[in-house]
Design an enzyme around this catalytic site. Structure first.
Site, short mmCIF file in Angstrom:
data_model
loop_
_atom_site.label_atom_id
_atom_site.label_comp_id
_atom_site.label_asym_id
_atom_site.label_seq_id
_atom_site.Cartn_x
_atom_site.Cartn_y
_atom_site.Cartn_z
N CYS A 102 -8.53 -3.25 3.65
CA CYS A 102 -7.50 -2.26 3.15
C CYS A 102 -7.05 -2.06 4.28
CB CYS A 102 -8.27 -0.96 2.43
SG CYS A 102 -6.95 0.00 2.03
N HIS A 144 -7.65 -3.33 -6.85
CA HIS A 144 -7.79 -2.40 -5.53
C HIS A 144 -6.45 -1.39 -5.18
CE1 HIS A 144 -8.50 -2.50 -1.05
NE2 HIS A 144 -7.13 -2.05 -1.22
N GLU A 145 -5.33 -2.10 -5.84
CA GLU A 145 -4.18 -1.40 -5.74
C GLU A 145 -3.98 -0.31 -6.78
OE1 GLU A 145 -2.50 -1.64 -3.07
OE2 GLU A 145 -3.58 -3.45 -2.46
N HIS A 148 -5.98 2.66 -5.64
CA HIS A 148 -5.30 3.63 -4.87
C HIS A 148 -4.52 4.81 -5.49
CE1 HIS A 148 -5.65 2.26 -0.74
NE2 HIS A 148 -5.77 0.81 -1.08
NI NI Z 1 -5.85 -0.92 0.05
#
Ligand code: NI
Length: 191
Positions: A102, A144-145, A148
């Site tokens: 990341c 993953h995004e 966030h």
């Molecule tokens: Ni990331």
């Protein structure tokens, strides 16, 4: 357009859930400029994706793009995708081991179990509804995004901290084993 600074782990903005974007305001320069900057910053940093919270903007917007990415050379291509107010539905109980990194977690990778098939709903940058199915590594990148935007980082999902690795040590000690996983995931989910 501008390349923005990327927030680093420890900054509180990475831990706060982002706000829903009022879709009737998405056309405003405030949001369109943010999206342009998100894309430019992601490309400058060779990210496979970038969330607005990573450039200190607490809105539910993220960008994803994979095209022979130097950080993740094994990842299948993903055309530039902007997700606004994205929601994820898991479509299978099957998971795979994703060796993630990341831009907000400097020089660390680690294994996160990701759902192998998901549905993503939300809006594109024009405010048009999105409803797409993603599999394998592409599903992993999307998870993953979107994580966030809920204040979650990949390290939260690393079940075995012994998999944590600096990027140089990943190349040296873990890449060969992970490439076997890559082939298996590609064979099953990217054919
Ligand atoms: Ni990331």
């Amino acid at each position: 357009m501008a390349i923005r600074k990327i927030a680093q782990i420890g900054h509180p903005i990475l831990r706060e859930p982002a706000s829903e974007v009022p879709i009737d305001q998405l056309a405003l320069p405030k949001f369109q400029g943010l999206i342009d900057d998100l894309i430019e910053t992601m490309r400058d940093a060779s990210g496979a994706g970038l969330a607005a919270t990573q450039i200190y903007e607490p809105w539910q917007i993220c960008a994803v793009e994979v095209n022979e990415n130097p950080r993740y050379p094994y990842k299948p291509k993903i055309p530039l995708t902007i997700l606004v107010n994205p929601r994820i539905e898991r479509l299978t109980d099957e998971t795979f081991d994703n060796y993630e990194g990341c831009l907000s977690v400097p020089n660390i990778r680690g294994i996160v179990k990701r759902c192998a098939k998901i549905r993503v709903t939300g809006f594109d940058r024009k405010g048009e509804p999105i409803d797409r199915i993603y599999q394998g590594f592409t599903a992993g990148t999307m998870q993953h995004e979107v994580d966030h935007l809920w204040g979650r980082l990949f390290v939260d999902g690393v079940e075995d901290p012994r998999t944590l690795s600096a990027w140089t040590e990943f190349e040296r000690y873990h890449k060969d084993a992970f490439m076997k996983t890559v082939e298996a995931v590609k064979a099953k989910w990217h054919t």
